[in-house]
Design a protein around this motif. Structure first.
Motif, short mmCIF file in Angstrom:
data_model
loop_
_atom_site.label_atom_id
_atom_site.label_comp_id
_atom_site.label_asym_id
_atom_site.label_seq_id
_atom_site.Cartn_x
_atom_site.Cartn_y
_atom_site.Cartn_z
N GLY A 47 0.79 -1.22 0.00
CA GLY A 47 0.00 0.00 0.00
C GLY A 47 0.82 1.27 0.00
N THR A 48 2.14 1.16 0.04
CA THR A 48 2.99 2.36 0.06
C THR A 48 2.82 3.18 -1.22
OG1 THR A 48 4.61 1.34 1.53
CG2 THR A 48 5.37 3.19 0.19
N LEU A 49 2.84 2.53 -2.37
CA LEU A 49 2.65 3.26 -3.63
C LEU A 49 1.29 3.94 -3.65
CD1 LEU A 49 4.04 1.09 -6.59
CD2 LEU A 49 5.05 3.10 -5.52
N ASP A 50 0.26 3.24 -3.18
CA ASP A 50 -1.09 3.81 -3.17
C ASP A 50 -1.15 5.05 -2.28
OD1 ASP A 50 -1.99 1.82 -4.85
OD2 ASP A 50 -2.74 0.56 -3.22
N ALA A 51 -0.48 4.99 -1.13
CA ALA A 51 -0.50 6.14 -0.21
C ALA A 51 0.16 7.36 -0.86
CB ALA A 51 0.21 5.77 1.09
N PHE A 52 1.29 7.16 -1.51
CA PHE A 52 1.96 8.27 -2.17
C PHE A 52 1.17 8.77 -3.38
CE2 PHE A 52 5.58 7.10 0.40
CZ PHE A 52 6.24 8.30 0.57
N ALA A 53 0.54 7.85 -4.10
CA ALA A 53 -0.28 8.27 -5.25
C ALA A 53 -1.45 9.13 -4.80
CB ALA A 53 -0.77 7.04 -6.00
N ALA A 54 -2.02 8.79 -3.63
CA ALA A 54 -3.13 9.59 -3.10
C ALA A 54 -2.65 10.97 -2.68
CB ALA A 54 -3.77 8.87 -1.92
N ALA A 55 -1.42 11.03 -2.14
CA ALA A 55 -0.89 12.31 -1.67
C ALA A 55 -0.43 13.20 -2.81
CB ALA A 55 0.27 12.07 -0.71
N PHE A 56 -0.03 12.58 -3.93
CA PHE A 56 0.49 13.33 -5.08
C PHE A 56 -0.29 12.93 -6.33
CE2 PHE A 56 4.05 12.89 -2.11
CZ PHE A 56 4.46 14.21 -1.99
N PRO A 57 -1.44 13.57 -6.57
CA PRO A 57 -2.27 13.18 -7.72
C PRO A 57 -1.56 13.32 -9.07
CG PRO A 57 -3.50 14.57 -6.20
CD PRO A 57 -2.08 14.60 -5.74
N ASP A 58 -0.53 14.17 -9.15
CA ASP A 58 0.18 14.35 -10.40
C ASP A 58 1.32 13.36 -10.59
OD1 ASP A 58 -1.47 16.48 -11.08
OD2 ASP A 58 -0.16 17.96 -10.13
N ALA A 59 1.54 12.48 -9.63
CA ALA A 59 2.59 11.47 -9.77
C ALA A 59 2.24 10.52 -10.91
CB ALA A 59 2.75 10.70 -8.47
N VAL A 60 3.26 9.95 -11.53
CA VAL A 60 3.06 9.09 -12.70
C VAL A 60 3.52 7.67 -12.37
CG1 VAL A 60 3.65 8.70 -15.11
CG2 VAL A 60 3.41 11.04 -14.26
N LEU A 61 2.62 6.72 -12.54
CA LEU A 61 2.95 5.32 -12.32
C LEU A 61 3.72 4.79 -13.52
CD1 LEU A 61 2.25 3.37 -9.96
CD2 LEU A 61 0.43 2.46 -11.40
N GLN A 62 4.84 4.16 -13.26
CA GLN A 62 5.72 3.66 -14.32
C GLN A 62 5.73 2.13 -14.29
OE1 GLN A 62 7.08 5.69 -16.42
NE2 GLN A 62 6.95 7.67 -15.41
N PRO A 63 4.95 1.48 -15.18
CA PRO A 63 4.89 0.02 -15.18
C PRO A 63 6.21 -0.60 -15.66
CG PRO A 63 3.03 1.00 -16.35
CD PRO A 63 4.05 2.08 -16.16
N LEU A 64 6.49 -1.80 -15.17
CA LEU A 64 7.65 -2.57 -15.62
C LEU A 64 7.47 -4.01 -15.22
CD1 LEU A 64 10.79 -1.96 -13.37
CD2 LEU A 64 8.45 -1.57 -12.61
N THR A 65 8.26 -4.88 -15.82
CA THR A 65 8.26 -6.29 -15.47
C THR A 65 9.59 -6.62 -14.82
OG1 THR A 65 6.81 -6.84 -17.34
CG2 THR A 65 8.04 -8.64 -16.35
N VAL A 66 9.52 -7.28 -13.66
CA VAL A 66 10.72 -7.60 -12.90
C VAL A 66 10.76 -9.09 -12.58
CG1 VAL A 66 10.82 -5.29 -11.90
CG2 VAL A 66 9.63 -7.11 -10.67
N THR A 67 11.86 -9.52 -12.01
CA THR A 67 11.99 -10.89 -11.54
C THR A 67 11.27 -11.04 -10.20
OG1 THR A 67 14.17 -11.06 -12.58
CG2 THR A 67 13.62 -12.70 -10.91
N GLY A 68 10.26 -11.89 -10.17
CA GLY A 68 9.51 -12.08 -8.94
C GLY A 68 10.28 -12.91 -7.93
N PRO A 69 9.74 -13.07 -6.73
CA PRO A 69 10.47 -13.78 -5.67
C PRO A 69 10.76 -15.23 -5.99
CG PRO A 69 8.21 -13.32 -5.01
CD PRO A 69 8.45 -12.55 -6.26
#
Length: 339
Positions: A47-69
């Motif tokens: 939920g950390t990303l969600d909290a920052f996204a709520a605080a900064f409506p102009d923030a831009v989410l940058q999708p990517l694919t990574v190596t999972g656990p």
């Protein structure tokens, strides 16, 4: 009345935003004229990303694919803030839920977290905010350093949000306290602790007893070795969200988490909200909503004159855990009736 609703996520079952909305909806069903302020919280974990996204409506989410656990590709994202900083959440890239219940104590990796950090650095971020709760591995951050160890820190530095204060080693360290949730059986704790000790010896300039070094299976230590700074996650996020100011004048403060346990009072969202309410809304009643309560509440409650209502007390505990939003709304209605 002014009601501030500031819960954490119910990890693995419901986001902080959805829990906060459910509690608020339940309250409004009973007291529609009250002033409800909804502030979804996080502590560096899910939920950390969600909290920052709520605080900064102009923030831009940058999708990517990574190596999972487990080593498989995982779709994730990092958040580019308007001030140039990047926010990366370990839970979204290398978190325990991504294993789907198949624990891998020996092979789980946090490499994907490092890959997301590297992507943010490649995008030219001026600084990094890293949330490190919810790791699936216990490798001291070695897999993260494999990716970012040779990179220079951004000019505004790296702030690490951690939800625990455990050191790297010993009876209160990463393996002893958190290994079990990642599949480390009691008879192997000493083995994993020895591995972490050997890894720490490679970085004599970093103190493994630093509070938070044991966070995320030792990723906290690895990031310290890189040059990052650890801070208590819920405090940092509360400041970003403006929670201290929003609490002023509150009559009731509602916080919550999915499972109240022995770690809850040690820097988790519920304890930080309680502390902030004591300072900024000293006359308010502080309330905890939880899906399950697995630790004594006496000291925690006495510290804040805390009122506790667990969703499990609705009489259907299994359903409460399977359907937390329904019961969060029920809790909200019950709390409103008590006010």
């Amino acid at each position: 009345m002014r009601i501030v609703v500031a819960p954490d996520s119910f990890k693995g079952t419901a986001t902080a935003a959805s829990v906060a909305a459910a509690i608020a909806d339940g309250w409004r069903a009973e007291r529609p004229d009250d002033d409800l302020v909804v502030v979804p919280m996080a502590d560096g974990g899910e939920g950390t990303l969600d909290a920052f996204a709520a605080a900064f409506p102009d923030a831009v989410l940058q999708p990517l694919t990574v190596t999972g656990p487990a080593g498989d590709p995982v779709d994730a994202a990092w958040l580019h803030l308007p001030d140039g900083r990047g926010v990366v959440e370990l839970a979204a890239t290398s978190g325990l839920p991504l294993l789907g219940g198949h624990l891998l104590p020996d092979t789980a990796t946090s490499r994907g977290f490092g890959e997301a950090i590297a992507a943010a650095l490649d995008a030219g971020v001026t600084g990094l905010v890293l949330g490190i709760g919810g790791s699936a591995s216990t490798d001291g951050g070695a897999s993260v350093l494999d990716v970012i160890g040779g990179r220079t820190l951004p000019r505004d530095g790296v702030t690490v949000l951690t939800d625990v204060t455990s050191p790297l080693l010993g009876p209160s360290g990463a393996a002893a306290v958190f290994g079990a949730q990642k599949g480390v059986t009691p008879d192997r704790v000493a083995e994993f602790d020895a591995r972490l000790s050997a890894f720490a010896a490679r970085f004599p300039h970093v103190d493994p007893s630093t509070p938070g070094a044991g966070a995320a299976g030792g990723v906290g230590f690895g990031l310290l070795a890189w040059g990052a700074t650890l801070v208590r996650g819920a405090d940092g996020i509360a400041e970003v969200l403006g929670l201290p100011t929003l609490l002023v004048g509150a009559d009731v403060v509602v916080t919550g988490e999915g499972r109240f346990d022995g770690q809850s009072a040690a820097g988790k969202v519920v304890s930080v909200v309680r502390e902030l309410a004591g300072r900024h809304a000293p006359d308010a009643r502080t309330v905890l909503v939880a899906g399950a309560i697995e630790a004594p509440l006496d000291a925690f409650a006495a510290a804040a004159s805390l009122t506790v209502i667990a969703t499990q007390t609705t009489g259907e505990p299994d359903d409460a855990l399977r359907d937390p939003l329904r019961f969060a709304a029920i809790a909200g209605t019950r709390l409103a009736r008590m006010s």
